[in-house]
Design a protein around this motif. Structure first.
Motif, mmCIF file in Angstrom:
data_model
loop_
_atom_site.group_PDB
_atom_site.id
_atom_site.type_symbol
_atom_site.label_atom_id
_atom_site.label_comp_id
_atom_site.label_asym_id
_atom_site.label_seq_id
_atom_site.Cartn_x
_atom_site.Cartn_y
_atom_site.Cartn_z
ATOM 1 N N PHE A 46 0.822 -1.198 0.000
ATOM 2 C CA PHE A 46 0.000 0.000 0.000
ATOM 3 C C PHE A 46 0.861 1.255 0.000
ATOM 4 C CE2 PHE A 46 0.643 -0.343 4.571
ATOM 5 C CZ PHE A 46 0.718 0.969 4.992
ATOM 6 N N VAL A 47 2.200 1.081 0.140
ATOM 7 C CA VAL A 47 3.141 2.177 -0.025
ATOM 8 C C VAL A 47 4.495 1.583 -0.396
ATOM 9 C CG1 VAL A 47 3.844 2.247 2.412
ATOM 10 C CG2 VAL A 47 4.101 4.297 1.001
ATOM 11 N N ARG A 48 5.234 2.282 -1.267
ATOM 12 C CA ARG A 48 6.556 1.824 -1.685
ATOM 13 C C ARG A 48 7.605 2.878 -1.355
ATOM 14 N NH1 ARG A 48 6.247 -2.617 -5.214
ATOM 15 N NH2 ARG A 48 4.118 -3.085 -5.931
ATOM 16 N N SER A 49 8.841 2.426 -1.265
ATOM 17 C CA SER A 49 9.938 3.337 -0.923
ATOM 18 C C SER A 49 10.067 4.428 -1.981
ATOM 19 C CB SER A 49 11.255 2.563 -0.817
ATOM 20 O OG SER A 49 11.198 1.612 0.217
ATOM 21 N N ASP A 50 10.358 5.646 -1.509
ATOM 22 C CA ASP A 50 10.589 6.821 -2.369
ATOM 23 C C ASP A 50 9.357 7.208 -3.188
ATOM 24 O OD1 ASP A 50 13.270 6.940 -1.511
ATOM 25 O OD2 ASP A 50 13.853 5.434 -3.008
#
Length: 473
Positions: A46-50
């Motif tokens: 539900f969220v990725r790095s950068d």
């Protein structure tokens, strides 16, 4: 992330949040009306790095794990479960995600875009205050996690450094103990020859006087080493003396006698007390006593070094309780280190040793145990570079340069390749094979010298490598 129809019991679900205890129903309904409802399967991002962050997420069911990449590896930073608030919060300066979030179970959440944050402040101060409190707690939790991570990294470095440092004295103790055991097994045969002697008490006292006088002289001047040429000349002299007095297998005892400062004049004193076969027995007794003394001394030196290392690691782990430094002669630490590493010279007798010491140099204020780590690492590295090389030479030089006391550890080995010279002080960088080196030695040297306001420099080319340590006076 899938957008789903909002269930009818959303208000009841929000009421289960402790942080919304003082928030009115009208404010929570406003939150529901202006948010979108999403459903996620297990192991879904539900969220990725950068990735840019634009939403606040109110996690109603399920949960997720946060992973952060460090040095090419992903590390779990923790697991968060509903009910909770995540993502961007009012007054937060976060713009991108520093880690990735992956669900650990089927998850549902409300998502509010940041464009509604200004309206939220006007709509409900208690709701805004509750969310700012979440942000404050989150900052504190992440700071604690980062501090713990740094402590674990420091502990890892400290453990690797301690293992590296303990290896030399521990190995020296094992070798000396094995040699002492082998040596003591030979002693009974030599004692038989002594039992056959008929020597008066006064003659025994005279022989003991010669022995103890040499031991005392060695203790008074432990660093008085001979050059390679001087030692060879003395070996020839003592071997000639043994041949003149019909001493068999003299080459087995000459090295030990020279180590303890014996010259032909001392052997003449023994020859005046006993003659014939008895002289052979006395010399073997002398060699056995001195060898035992040497091995016990090496074990004591190595065990003292281990104790110093343990003290040093305690000091390192309690940096706020600064130990008291003392004024020391750097030569004493060099002598102690060379004594502990004596086995390396015996193992490779082709390595010559030259010292150019200025014994008039002033004392410096330091922690002796930590400086011994410096000398051990630099000398061991030099000896490793010289291993198996014809004409190998190790030189240790002490001198004053302007307002600095300097120590050079120099070898005439193959040198350090130019393309890696800038990396030799990096932790865990090593050119040795697996199991042969940790890459911590020079990093330890650098950190110890920083603690002592000292510095280290390096010059290297084929045929000459010199590490120069300097302390301000």
């Amino acid at each position: 992330m899938t957008t789903c129809p909002k269930p009818e019991n959303l208000l009841e679900q929000l009421r289960a949040f402790e942080i919304f205890a003082d928030v009115s129903d009208a404010a929570l309904k406003w939150l529901i009306d202006n948010s979108t409802y999403h459903c996620l399967e297990k192991n879904e991002y539900f969220v990725r790095s950068d990735e840019p962050v634009h939403h606040m997420q109110v996690v109603l069911t399920g949960g997720y794990v946060i992973r952060r990449e460090s040095k090419g590896r992903k590390r779990e930073m923790g697991v968060w479960e509903a009910p909770m608030v995540a993502g961007l919060l009012p007054f937060s300066r976060m713009t991108t995600s520093a880690a990735e979030g992956v669900t650990t179970a089927p998850t549902s959440l409300l998502q509010l875009h940041k464009d509604h944050f200004t309206e939220m402040v006007n709509q409900s101060y208690p709701l805004t205050q509750a969310l700012v409190g979440v942000m404050t707690n989150r900052v504190r939790d992440f700071q604690q996690m980062q501090l713990m991570d740094e402590k674990l990294m420091a502990l890892g470095k400290m453990s690797a450094g301690l293992a590296h440092e303990l290896n030399n004295p521990a190995s020296a103790m094992i070798r000396s103990a094995q040699e002492l055991h082998r040596h003591l097994q030979q002693t009974p045969e030599r004692i038989k020859a002594l039992f056959k002697m008929r020597v008066s008490d006064s003659d025994v006292d005279k022989m003991n006087d010669v022995l103890f006088e040499r031991i005392a002289a060695k203790q008074l001047k432990p660093g008085e080493d001979l050059s390679l040429i001087e030692r060879e000349e003395l070996i020839d002299e003592l071997q000639d003396w043994c041949e003149d007095h019909d001493i068999k297998d003299c080459e087995e005892i000459v090295d030990t006698l020279i180590d303890w400062g014996f010259e032909s004049e001392h052997l003449d004193l023994l020859a005046k007390i006993v003659t014939g076969p008895s002289l052979q027995a006395v010399l073997w007794w002398l060699e056995a006593s001195l060898t035992t003394e040497s091995l016990v001394d090496e074990i004591q030196t190595a065990s003292t070094r281990i104790s110093e290392l343990v003290t040093s690691i305690k000091t390192y782990s309690h940096m706020d309780s600064d130990p008291s430094m003392e004024f020391i002669d750097v030569h004493e630490g060099l002598i102690s280190t060379l004594t502990m590493l004596k086995f390396k010279f015996k193992k490779d007798k082709s390595i010559g040793f030259r010292k150019e010491w200025d014994r008039t140099l002033p004392f410096i204020k330091a922690l002796p145990g930590e400086l011994n780590q410096v000398w051990t690492n630099l000398i061991v590295n030099a000896l490793d570079a010289l291993e198996g090389q014809e004409g190998a030479q190790l030189t240790i030089r002490t001198y004053k340069q302007r307002e600095n006391l300097c120590i050079d550890i120099e070898d005439n080995g193959p040198g350090i390749p130019a393309d890696i010279q800038s990396r030799v002080f990096e932790p865990f960088f090593t050119t040795k094979g697996i199991g042969e080196g940790t890459g911590m030695g020079l990093d330890i040297v650098r950190r110890v010298l920083e603690r002592h306001s000292g510095s280290i420099g390096m010059e290297s080319e084929p045929g000459r490598t010199c590490f120069r340590v300097c302390f301000p006076l």
